[in-house]
Design an enzyme around this catalytic site. Structure first.
Site, mmCIF file in Angstrom:
data_model
loop_
_atom_site.group_PDB
_atom_site.id
_atom_site.type_symbol
_atom_site.label_atom_id
_atom_site.label_comp_id
_atom_site.label_asym_id
_atom_site.label_seq_id
_atom_site.Cartn_x
_atom_site.Cartn_y
_atom_site.Cartn_z
ATOM 1 N N ASP A 75 -11.402 7.394 0.962
ATOM 2 C CA ASP A 75 -11.767 8.215 2.119
ATOM 3 C C ASP A 75 -13.209 8.690 2.034
ATOM 4 O OD1 ASP A 75 -9.375 8.028 3.472
ATOM 5 O OD2 ASP A 75 -8.550 9.882 2.664
ATOM 6 N N GLU B 243 -3.037 5.256 -1.506
ATOM 7 C CA GLU B 243 -3.813 6.288 -0.816
ATOM 8 C C GLU B 243 -3.583 7.567 -1.602
ATOM 9 O OE1 GLU B 243 -4.075 8.551 3.508
ATOM 10 O OE2 GLU B 243 -2.161 7.847 2.727
ATOM 11 N N HIS C 124 -15.529 6.468 3.932
ATOM 12 C CA HIS C 124 -15.366 6.645 5.376
ATOM 13 C C HIS C 124 -16.002 7.931 5.869
ATOM 14 C CE1 HIS C 124 -13.375 8.547 8.821
ATOM 15 N NE2 HIS C 124 -13.474 7.339 9.343
ATOM 16 N N HIS C 125 -15.725 9.036 5.179
ATOM 17 C CA HIS C 125 -16.193 10.327 5.680
ATOM 18 C C HIS C 125 -17.719 10.403 5.716
ATOM 19 C CE1 HIS C 125 -12.076 11.186 5.569
ATOM 20 N NE2 HIS C 125 -11.993 11.974 4.500
ATOM 21 N N ARG D 205 0.868 -1.173 0.000
ATOM 22 C CA ARG D 205 0.000 0.000 0.000
ATOM 23 C C ARG D 205 0.904 1.222 0.000
ATOM 24 N NH1 ARG D 205 -0.901 4.413 3.932
ATOM 25 N NH2 ARG D 205 -3.028 5.131 3.718
ATOM 26 N N GLY E 247 -6.186 7.752 14.596
ATOM 27 C CA GLY E 247 -5.006 8.382 15.160
ATOM 28 C C GLY E 247 -4.876 9.859 14.877
ATOM 29 N N ASN E 248 -5.479 10.355 13.815
ATOM 30 C CA ASN E 248 -5.393 11.781 13.527
ATOM 31 C C ASN E 248 -6.487 12.594 14.204
ATOM 32 O OD1 ASN E 248 -3.019 11.834 12.068
ATOM 33 N ND2 ASN E 248 -4.026 11.287 10.153
ATOM 34 N N ASP F 4 1.638 4.966 0.509
ATOM 35 C CA ASP F 4 1.071 6.029 1.329
ATOM 36 C C ASP F 4 1.053 7.368 0.598
ATOM 37 O OD1 ASP F 4 0.310 7.170 4.055
ATOM 38 O OD2 ASP F 4 2.161 8.265 3.669
ATOM 39 N N HIS G 208 -5.818 3.630 10.640
ATOM 40 C CA HIS G 208 -4.881 4.320 11.530
ATOM 41 C C HIS G 208 -5.040 5.828 11.446
ATOM 42 C CE1 HIS G 208 -2.597 4.597 7.757
ATOM 43 N NE2 HIS G 208 -2.032 5.650 8.298
ATOM 44 N N ASP G 209 -5.264 6.359 10.236
ATOM 45 C CA ASP G 209 -5.410 7.800 10.068
ATOM 46 C C ASP G 209 -6.672 8.318 10.737
ATOM 47 O OD1 ASP G 209 -3.181 8.792 8.729
ATOM 48 O OD2 ASP G 209 -3.921 8.150 6.775
#
Length: 609
Positions: A321, A296, A324-325, A262, A396-397, A264, A392-393
Site C-alpha cells: 500500500d 495483504e 500506492h499511497h 492472495r 471501491g473504498n 486478504d 479494488h480497495d
C-alpha cells in the site's frame, strides 16, 4: 494421465470410491445431528466421531442432489464446506463429484514468480455477462495486453448475487451467480491453455453477516473475547478450525488448479502460526508446479516473504500500500485519511518504496496517532512487493468509487504507469486500468431488510471524518450499496477500447509490458535484497538504481511534476549511465545531460564494466 486432483477433506462431503458419500460436520454444541436429503426430506442420523465431529457414510444423497444438516430442535443448515449450493446460502448444499470435470491441460506447471504481471478483476463487473464464462471470453485480450496472471476477487458464495466477495460464508463453494464449480474449472483450464496463471483472493479473517450458521452448532469456531472490524475473531488455535482454513487453501490450489492465492487482510487474523501453517503445508504438498502465495498486511512485516537462496520460503509477495499511497498523493494531492502519512514528501516516499519496499519501516504514522509501523524491508528483493496504482480497495473504498483516471491528469497517470510497469517490483493492474476506464468501481452488496439499511448507513458513516462529508446531508449522496444502479455503474465499458483516447492508453500499456517482458523480466530473479539505492529524490523528481549481480545496474529516473527537472549534478553521471531502454516524453527524458521534462520517465540498463 490422472486428472482427478481432488483430495479428501476433514470437513464436508466426499464421494466414496465404492459408492455413496461420506458427510462430516463439526458441531461440538450438540449431541445429535442428522443428514437430510433434499428435496425428498429423508433423514438419517449421523454418528459421533469424537471431539465434536459427526460423520455418516451413506447413499441417501446422490451426486447433484441437495442436502442439509438438521440440528436438535429442527433447525436445518447448509454444509459450511459444501462444494456448491442448490441456490442461495440459506438453502440446501449440493453434493458435487469433483472427479466429473475432465481437465484439458492437466500437465500445466505454472510460471515462475518473476514472470508475474497481475491483473485483478471482479467477476460480476468485468463483463456484462458477469460470469466465469464472461471472463473466459476476454482471455485473449489479457494475453495480447501482456499480463501473465489473472487474479479473481473472492468467489466463495455470499448472500445474494451482487457483492465484492469479502462477505463470503461458504468458503468452498464458487458462487452460482458466477457459474459454479464446473465453469470455474473451465476458466482456469482455458487460462492455462493460453499460458496465463490464475490466482484467487481468499478471505480467512472473517465470515459475512448473512448466511453464516457456524454459531448455531460450533460457537467454539469463534473467540468472543477478541474482535475484528467484522465481529468476533476466529479461534484458529482449535484444530478443526485450523483444518477448515488450511484445507481450504489446498482445495483451491489442488482441486481447481489455481496457481496462487492472495490472503486478504492477514493483519486481522492475528495468528501468524496459521499463515505459516498454510504456507508450509502448501509448499510441502504441491511440489510439481509453480504455486504462489501473496498477502495483504498493513503491518509492513517481512518474515512472511523471506527468501532462501533467492527462493520464497513461504509467501512470494506482499501487497504494498505504501507505493500506492505515495503515488496517489503525487497524482491527486489528497491528504485525507491514510494519505496524510505521505503528503509531506510523496516523491521521496515513492523513491524509497522503489528502492527498499516499504515507506514505513518503523517510523511513527500520523494516521495511526503516532504509532510506529513496519520494519526494515530493504533485505527483501524488489519482486517481493506487489505494487499498484489502483485496486479494488483503492477505488471501491472511495465514497464514489472513482478511478485514478477520473482524479488525475493523463500525463501524471502515464508517468506513474511507466514507473509501475518497468520497475523490478511485481506490478498489478486493476480491470479496465489498461484503457483508462472512467466508470467507477463502487462498493455494492445484495442484502435485504434491516441488514441492507445497516450496511447503507454504515457505509456512509465511514466517511464522516472526511472534511467533505462532515455534513450528514453530504453523506446522503454516497451511493446505496444495495441499489442495483450502484452495481451496474461499476461494470466495465468494453466499447471504449476501440475509441480514442482509450485505445491509445491501451496501446501505451501494452508497449510498456512488452518492454518489461523483453528487458526487465530477465533481470528480476537476479536482483537480491539491498540492491536498491535512492540516487536522488526531491519535491519534483527521483532517480533509483538497482545493482545487478553481474556488476551492471538498472536505473530509473522520473520527473513527477509539471516543470522541468534536473537531477543533482553529483549523481547525474550515475543516473544517465547505460543503454536507454525506455523514455517517456518524446525521448527527451533520455538526454545524456540528465534533463527531465515534465512527467517524464527514463529507464536504463548498464552492462557490467
Amino acid at each position: 494421465m490422472n486428472t482427478n486432483f481432488a483430495r479428501e477433506r476433514s470437513w464436508g462431503a466426499e464421494i466414496l470410491p465404492a459408492g455413496g458419500a461420506r458427510f462430516r460436520l463439526w458441531a461440538p454444541a450438540h449431541e445429535t445431528v442428522s443428514l437430510v436429503a433434499m428435496p425428498s426430506g429423508k433423514a438419517q442420523d449421523m454418528e459421533r466421531a469424537g471431539d465434536g465431529w459427526f460423520e455418516l457414510s451413506t447413499d441417501l444423497v446422490k451426486p447433484g442432489d441437495g442436502y442439509l444438516f438438521e440440528l436438535p430442535g429442527g433447525m436445518r443448515v447448509p454444509d459450511p464446506a459444501a462444494r456448491a449450493q442448490v441456490d442461495d446460502v440459506h438453502g440446501p448444499s449440493k453434493l458435487v463429484d469433483p472427479r466429473a470435470y475432465d481437465w484439458r491441460i492437466p500437465d500445466w506447471r505454472g510460471r515462475p514468480w518473476e514472470d508475474a504481471v497481475i491483473y485483478e478483476l471482479h467477476t460480476g463487473t468485468f463483463t456484462a455477462d458477469g460470469t466465469f464464462g464472461g471472463i473466459e471470453s476476454k482471455l485473449d485480450h489479457l494475453v495480447a495486453l501482456g499480463v501473465s496472471v489473472l487474479e479473481l476477487m473472492p468467489v466463495a458464495q455470499f448472500a445474494g448475487n451482487r457483492g465484492w466477495g469479502y462477505d463470503g460464508v461458504l468458503m468452498y463453494a464458487p458462487h452460482l451467480a458466477y457459474g459454479g464449480p464446473a465453469a470455474l474449472k473451465h476458466l482456469v483450464d482455458a487460462a492455462h491453455a493460453r499460458g496465463l496463471m490464475v490466482f484467487l483472493d481468499v478471505v480467512y479473517n472473517h465470515f459475512g453477516p448473512d448466511g453464516n450458521y457456524l454459531h448455531s452448532y460450533a460457537p467454539d469456531f469463534f473467540d468472543d473475547t477478541r474482535h475484528t472490524p467484522w465481529g468476533a475473531a476466529i479461534a484458529y488455535e482449535r484444530p478443526p478450525v485450523r483444518a477448515y482454513f488450511v484445507e481450504n487453501a489446498l482445495y483451491w490450489l489442488e482441486e481447481y488448479r489455481f496457481d496462487g492465492l492472495r490472503l486478504d487482510a492477514v493483519d486481522q487474523i492475528r495468528d501468524d502460526s496459521l499463515l505459516l501453517d498454510i504456507a508450509n503445508t502448501v509448499r510441502s504438498r504441491i511440489t510439481d508446479r509453480h504455486v504462489h502465495l501473496t498477502t495483504e498486511d498493513e503491518r509492513n512485516v517481512t518474515f512472511l516473504t523471506e527468501r532462501t537462496d533467492g527462493v520464497a520460503k513461504r509467501y512470494s509477495g506482499e501487497w504494498n500500500d505504501d507505493f500506492h499511497h505515495a503515488a496517489h498523493v503525487i497524482a491527486v494531492g489528497e491528504s485525507d485519511g491514510y494519505y496524510q502519512d505521505y503528503i509531506d514528501a510523496p516523491v521521496a516516499d515513492l523513491a524509497r518504496a522503489l528502492a527498499e519496499g516499504y515507506v514505513y519501516q518503523g517510523e511513527p504514522s500520523p494516521f495511526r496517532d503516532g504509532k510506529k509501523r513496519g520494519e526494515p524491508s530493504a533485505c527483501l528483493p524488489p519482486a517481493a512487493f506487489v505494487d499498484f496504482l489502483q485496486n479494488h480497495d483503492q477505488a471501491g473504498n472511495r465514497a464514489f468509487g472513482e478511478r485514478l483516471s477520473s482524479l488525475a491528469e493523463p500525463d501524471a497517470i502515464e508517468a506513474l504507469t511507466a514507473i509501475l510497469l518497468l520497475a523490478p517490483q511485481t506490478p498489478l493492474l486493476f480491470m479496465g486500468e489498461e484503457w483508462g476506464e472512467t466508470r467507477p468501481f463502487q462498493y455494492f452488496t445484495d442484502f435485504e431488510g434491516d441488514l441492507a439499511a445497516q450496511v447503507r448507513e454504515g457505509r456512509r458513516n465511514e466517511f464522516r471524518k472526511w472534511r467533505i462529508f462532515a455534513d450528514p446531508k453530504s453523506r446522503e449522496q454516497i451511493p446505496d450499496p444495495n441499489a442495483m444502479s450502484t452495481f451496474e455503474a461499476s461494470q466495465l465499458d468494453w466499447a471504449k477500447t476501440v475509441h480514442a483516447p482509450y485505445q491509445e492508453r491501451l496501446a501505451f500499456v501494452s508497449h510498456l509490458l512488452n518492454v518489461r517482458r523483453e528487458r526487465i523480466a530477465p533481470l528480476i530473479s537476479s536482483i537480491p535484497g539491498k540492491a536498491g539505492t535512492v540516487l536522488a529524490a526531491d519535491g519534483q523528481g527521483l532517480s533509483v538504481s538497482w545493482k545487478l549481480p553481474d556488476g551492471g545496474t538498472l536505473t530509473m529516473a522520473a520527473n513527477l511534476s509539471d516543470m522541468p527537472w534536473m537531477p543533482p549534478e553529483e549523481i547525474r553521471e550515475r543516473a544517465t549511465a547505460g543503454d536507454l531502454i525506455y523514455a517517456r516524453a518524446d525521448g527527451d527524458a533520455g538526454k545524456r545531460d540528465g534533463a527531465m521534462p515534465a512527467w517524464s520517465v527514463a529507464v536504463r540498463i548498464r552492462e557490467p564494466q
